[in-house]
Design a protein around this motif. Structure first.
Motif, mmCIF file in Angstrom:
data_model
loop_
_atom_site.group_PDB
_atom_site.id
_atom_site.type_symbol
_atom_site.label_atom_id
_atom_site.label_comp_id
_atom_site.label_asym_id
_atom_site.label_seq_id
_atom_site.Cartn_x
_atom_site.Cartn_y
_atom_site.Cartn_z
ATOM 1 N N ASN A 187 65.783 39.463 75.445
ATOM 2 C CA ASN A 187 66.566 40.681 75.215
ATOM 3 C C ASN A 187 67.024 40.732 73.767
ATOM 4 O O ASN A 187 66.992 39.738 73.049
ATOM 5 C CB ASN A 187 67.763 40.758 76.161
ATOM 6 N N TYR A 188 67.413 41.906 73.337
ATOM 7 C CA TYR A 188 67.802 42.094 71.954
ATOM 8 C C TYR A 188 69.276 42.478 71.908
ATOM 9 O O TYR A 188 69.829 43.008 72.863
ATOM 10 C CB TYR A 188 66.957 43.187 71.300
ATOM 11 N N ASP A 189 69.921 42.216 70.768
ATOM 12 C CA ASP A 189 71.296 42.658 70.565
ATOM 13 C C ASP A 189 71.261 43.967 69.802
ATOM 14 O O ASP A 189 70.515 44.115 68.837
ATOM 15 C CB ASP A 189 72.070 41.620 69.739
ATOM 16 N N LEU A 190 72.086 44.902 70.238
ATOM 17 C CA LEU A 190 72.215 46.129 69.461
ATOM 18 C C LEU A 190 72.959 45.789 68.182
ATOM 19 O O LEU A 190 73.943 45.058 68.205
ATOM 20 C CB LEU A 190 72.997 47.180 70.243
#
Ligand code: ATP
Ligand code: MG
Lengths: 252, 547
Positions: free
Chosen positions: B520-523
């Motif tokens: 997953n990615y961080d905004l």
């Protein structure tokens, strides 16, 4: 936009034709694109719209005819193909984002490697355009982690980051869910208002009618009719155009 | 005594190369006349009591060329004596049995002191000195066997028997036992003894020195020696005479060695043989576990070094092979269109053709044969004595490259063409597209194949034993041959191979998930008021190359 003086013409397509094997797909295509024009190409499936766009971008090589970019003939000069493409960008139906890079890297790589900009400038620029399409918070994501509408907006930002003279769109919304279509169309509308020169292949008639200042209707590899949306949509002359638009009007 | 017919085929092959070399090359000769001239002697260093490998210089062992192990045994003692008397500097070169004659013919070694019997076949390929040992044929049985009391070979009738492959023990002596149940031959003396110990056979036929030293490892064996009895094997002198061989036509060296041998007689030989047998480790413990510990204690470091060499060759060659593979694969996958200039198309066609031949040739021939061809061939054909190390890395890399080229070509073709169009559409050139977009994705996709290749290479480096590379398998064969502890040594080595491959596969699996990045990615966060570009904070700094 009725200014037809020579020096305003960005792209000039002359007698362009293309055959695949023995099949003629494009036949004697002629049209001009002026600065800040929004040209929408419409027509039924298989009529050669994508092929035309790909010829303009030299992804396909025209069989005959000429493409003049700012007055220069570009089909005869293979060496400048890459630099020509950096001036005439393209946005694809299937986004074609680089899967091995993050969103930010996708928007930076062309600036660094093609335009030879330094990393800091490229980054600022990339973020500027990502903000414009509303995707700036996603810079660290990978393409596979995003939705279609998000990917298409990033693909637009990637093309914009090259600061091209002309941007070609090949059905940018047809791989998207209806609710995402508007996100992308709104971005494109904004660009049109800012004066970006665009050639758009689309099936979104309402959008074309609203945004374009020139409509090209294609059938069987020919340009059947060309004109301002107020003429084509209101008063089509060719029976093929009538027939095609009839379906669209009925759908509405 | 050993009489390999395979060697003949290899020799014909090398004779061909030598023929070519005579028409081709001007030989540079006699480079060092300043120091003592070297006397390069080839032997297996794994054929006790004639010759074996040991980890230290105990009992007067001699260092093995390009290895940190030592050689000892009857052949080594004889080699030392000859070198001393002729005032030469002795160099022991460890070679596989099959490689001995080719090495002599190609000039890699000056002489073979390797327990070779003077068979007619072999006489066609090399020149023999006078015998330096006379090896009588005997029978080994388990002491508790019903054949243990046999008084002659007729008492052995109906016994099941084996011996070593391509030896006259197996081909000539063994069939003389009446109604013998002849089982298929064993590859080496150690496997033959292991078969007898496991009671897979009633008896094995071998020579006296081998039998004597086997007793050190297998206390349950008994030697049946029918010498002087009429009811014995009938063997010609040609077979029992063990002699030193030199390159055909090297009369000078042959005569020099003969003058040294003339100063000794049969009693001297027997005495030296007993000396060799007692020097051979004779204090082997009895239980399996204790033997494993004994071997690890004495040879643990040799195993480690062998494993190190194996890993070094496998790792470096896999990396080099991948580089070769990428270069070849990328060229093979380069598209041509009829709009390209004709020179570019012709050039690309020729390059692709050459690369295609390379790939097909190296994929299509066994690595072991290539190793022999390249290592000995380069010496015979071009008088280029490449080091064993260079040859090892070269052969494994070039093979890996050939396999990887096809994998990579396929990997490139399987990348969505949209990736190329996306890159072209922002003005990237073909080379840039390859470097920044296609190759990184291909690399990720074929990583499982790379790790597969690494594991295959770890295992397949064992074929380099034919040119004497001191990798794990070669080291193990030496230890098994020196102690006659076949089963124990190979139990150890199979565990080592498994640990090596298992560790590598785990590490590469980890690398794969590392390359994929987080799931997953961080905004990126932004200051709520300032919407200016460049104020986003990144959880990780983006890399310039976009890899
Ligand atoms: N590489 C190719 N080789 C052969 N024929 C092709 C190739 N690309 C396109 N065509 C043919 O050219 C014709 C026009 O295709 P094109 O993709 O330009 O149509 P289109 O107007 O974009 O249709 P759609 O609205 O479905 O996208 C089709 O009949 C197609 O089969
Ligand atoms: Mg299309």
């Amino acid at each position: 936009m009725d200014n037809n003086t020579e020096n305003n013409i960005v792209l000039e397509i002359k007698h362009l034709s293309k055959t695949f094997g023995k099949n003629p797909i494009l036949k004697d295509i002629n049209f001009n694109v002026h600065k800040s024009d929004v040209t929408c190409i419409i027509g039924s499936s298989g009529s050669g719209k994508s092929t035309l766009l790909r010829c303009i971008n030299l992804l396909e090589f025209p069989t005959s005819g000429e493409i003049l970019y700012n007055g220069d003939e570009i089909t005869s000069n293979k060496t400048n193909e890459a630099s020509y493409r950096s001036k005439v960008g393209m946005v694809f139906q299937n986004f074609n984002l680089f899967n091995n890079m993050t969103i930010l890297q996708n928007c930076m790589i062309g600036q660094i490697k093609v335009l030879k900009k330094d990393v800091e400038t490229s980054k600022k620029n990339a973020i500027y355009y990502l903000e414009k399409v509303g995707m700036a918070p996603y810079i660290n994501a990978k393409p596979r982690q995003l939705s279609g509408g998000q990917k298409q907006r990033i693909a637009i930002a990637r093309a914009l980051a090259m600061e091209p003279d002309v941007l070609l769109f090949d059905e940018p919304t047809s791989a998207l869910d209806p609710q995402m279509v508007n996100d992308v169309l709104n971005v494109m509308k904004k660009l049109a208002n800012e004066g970006l020169t665009m050639i758009i292949v689309t099936h979104e008639m309402a959008f074309a009618k609203d945004v374009a200042n020139n409509i090209i209707f294609m059938a069987n590899g020919f340009i059947v009719e060309e004109g301002h949306p107020s003429e084509i949509f209101v008063n089509p002359k060719n029976p093929l155009t009538k027939d095609f638009l009839g379906r669209f009007i009925n759908n509405e | 005594m050993k009489n390999y017919y395979k060697t003949k085929i290899i020799s014909i092959f090398f004779a061909f190369i030598i023929f070519l070399s005579n028409t081709l090359t001007v030989f540079a000769s006699d480079i060092d006349n300043n120091a003592k001239k070297t006397f390069r002697v080839g032997m297996e260093c794994g054929y006790a009591p004639y010759n074996w490998t040991q980890p230290n210089n105990k009992n007067g062992a001699v260092p093995i060329f390009e290895s940190s192990d030592y050689a000892n045994g009857y052949d080594v003692i004889m080699a030392k004596r000859i070198a001393d008397e002729l005032n030469l500097k002795l160099e022991i070169v460890k070679l596989d049995w099959d490689s001995l004659v080719p090495a002599l013919q190609s000039g890699t070694v000056d002489a073979l002191i390797a327990g070779q019997s003077t068979t007619a076949n072999r006489k066609k390929m090399v020149d023999f000195t006078e015998p330096y040992y006379y090896a009588s044929v005997v029978v080994l049985v388990n002491a508790d066997s019903k054949f243990a009391k046999a008084k002659g070979i007729s008492d052995l009738s109906h016994a099941s028997a084996t011996s070593q492959l391509n030896t006259f023990w197996y081909d000539i002596a063994l069939p003389q036992i009446p109604n013998v149940n002849k089982l298929s031959a064993q590859e080496s003396a150690s496997t033959m003894l292991a078969a007898l110990d496991a009671k897979k056979v009633d008896l094995v036929v071998t020579d006296l020195p081998t039998a004597k030293s086997a007793l050190a490892a297998y206390k349950n064996f008994k030697i049946l020696d029918f010498t002087g009895n009429n009811d014995n094997f009938h063997i010609s002198n040609e077979e029992t005479n063990i002699a030193i061989s030199v390159k055909k036509g090297d009369t000078e060296l042959k005569n020099a060695i003969n003058t040294v041998l003339a100063k000794m007689d049969k009693n001297d030989y027997d005495r030296i043989m007993d000396q060799a047998i007692s020097a051979q480790a004779s204090t082997l413990p009895n239980s399996f576990i204790q033997r494993i510990i004994y071997i690890l204690d004495g040879y643990g470091f040799s195993f480690l070094r062998g494993a190190g060499v194996t890993m070094l060759i496998a790792l470096v060659s896999t990396i080099l092979g991948c580089i070769i593979g990428f270069a070849v694969g990328v060229i093979q996958a380069t598209p041509t269109s009829k709009h390209d200039p004709i020179i570019k198309r012709v050039l690309l066609f020729i390059i692709k053709l050459i690369l295609n031949i390379y790939v097909e040739f190296f994929r299509g021939t066994p690595m072991m044969v290539q190793a022999m061809f390249i290592y000995f061939g380069s010496a015979a054909l071009f008088n280029f004595n490449m080091s064993m190390w260079f040859a090892s890395f070269f052969i494994v890399s070039i093979n890996t490259g050939a396999y990887m080229a096809e994998t990579i070509r396929g990997g490139i073709l399987s990348i969505d063409p949209g990736q190329v169009e996306g890159a072209k559409a922002i003005g990237m050139t073909h080379v840039q597209t390859m470097i920044y977009v296609i190759i990184p994705q291909t690399f990720r996709n074929i990583l499982p194949q790379i790790s597969n290749n690494l594991i295959i290479n770890i295992k397949d480096t064992c074929v380099l034993s034919v040119i004497g590379t001191v990798e794990l398998f070669y080291v193990t064969k030496g230890i098994a041959g020196a102690l006659y502890t076949y089963f124990e040594s190979f139990t150890i080595v199979i565990a080592i191979y498994f640990i090596l491959t298992f560790t590598c596969s785990k590490i590469l699996r980890h690398l794969e998930s590392k390359l994929d990045g987080p799931d997953n990615y961080d905004l990126a966060t932004t200051d709520t008021l300032a919407h200016t570009s460049g104020l986003y904070k990144y959880s990780e700094s983006p890399k310039e190359e976009g890899l």
